[in-house]
Design a protein around this motif. Sequence first.
Motif, short mmCIF file in Angstrom:
data_model
loop_
_atom_site.label_atom_id
_atom_site.label_comp_id
_atom_site.label_asym_id
_atom_site.label_seq_id
_atom_site.Cartn_x
_atom_site.Cartn_y
_atom_site.Cartn_z
N ASP A 1 4.19 -6.20 -3.84
CA ASP A 1 3.17 -6.49 -2.83
C ASP A 1 3.50 -5.76 -1.53
N GLN A 2 2.54 -5.82 -0.62
CA GLN A 2 2.70 -5.14 0.67
C GLN A 2 3.85 -5.73 1.48
N ALA A 3 4.09 -7.03 1.38
CA ALA A 3 5.19 -7.65 2.13
C ALA A 3 6.54 -7.06 1.72
N THR A 4 6.71 -6.82 0.44
CA THR A 4 7.96 -6.21 -0.03
C THR A 4 8.07 -4.78 0.47
N ALA A 5 6.97 -4.04 0.46
CA ALA A 5 6.97 -2.69 1.00
C ALA A 5 7.30 -2.70 2.49
N ASP A 6 6.77 -3.67 3.21
CA ASP A 6 7.08 -3.80 4.65
C ASP A 6 8.57 -4.01 4.85
N HIS A 7 9.19 -4.82 3.99
CA HIS A 7 10.64 -5.06 4.09
C HIS A 7 11.42 -3.77 3.81
N VAL A 8 11.03 -3.04 2.78
CA VAL A 8 11.69 -1.76 2.46
C VAL A 8 11.59 -0.83 3.66
#
Length: 183
Positions: free
Chosen positions: A40-47
Amino acid sequence: MTRTARLQLRPVASGDAACVFAIYGDPATNTFNPAGPLPDQATADHVLETWLACWRNHGFGPWAVSTNDEPAHVIGFGGLSHYDYGGVNRINLGYRFAVEAWGRGYATEVARAALENAFGALRLDDVYALVRPDHAASIRVLEKVGMRRFGTLDDAPPLAESLVFVAARAAFHPGSTSLRTAS
């Protein structure tokens, strides 16, 4: 910003979050990634935040990659970052491109630029890379830029161990984007 013959390489920015998810969330770009695509986008934001922290804390990190012809269109990410190699923190060379950019030699171009930066301006001693043993295209990229097999890392049990490649500043040609290979 760093430029190669065909590419523009700039530090990642907070505005790259959607591109990170588009590329790292695509199942096709994760064919050889045991963890699979980002969910999801939240995981991409964390990366992306970890990459931004790498830039803030170390003065280097992954680049957002675009072509000289279309500098506003991100086609991939690649460069240097810190990575945990089984409890040992190493400088890691990595790259991932949108499917539209595959087969054009962009990964080789980014890898050469990253090694030139690592051993030139950054004066790092070693750079490592992990690759799945069945990812022939990525293995060829690492070999083309002069990296050599170093060992394996059991990073995704029960799957086969990843191959570890290394390049050393001592083997780097100053002012060049290639490495001397051992005879």
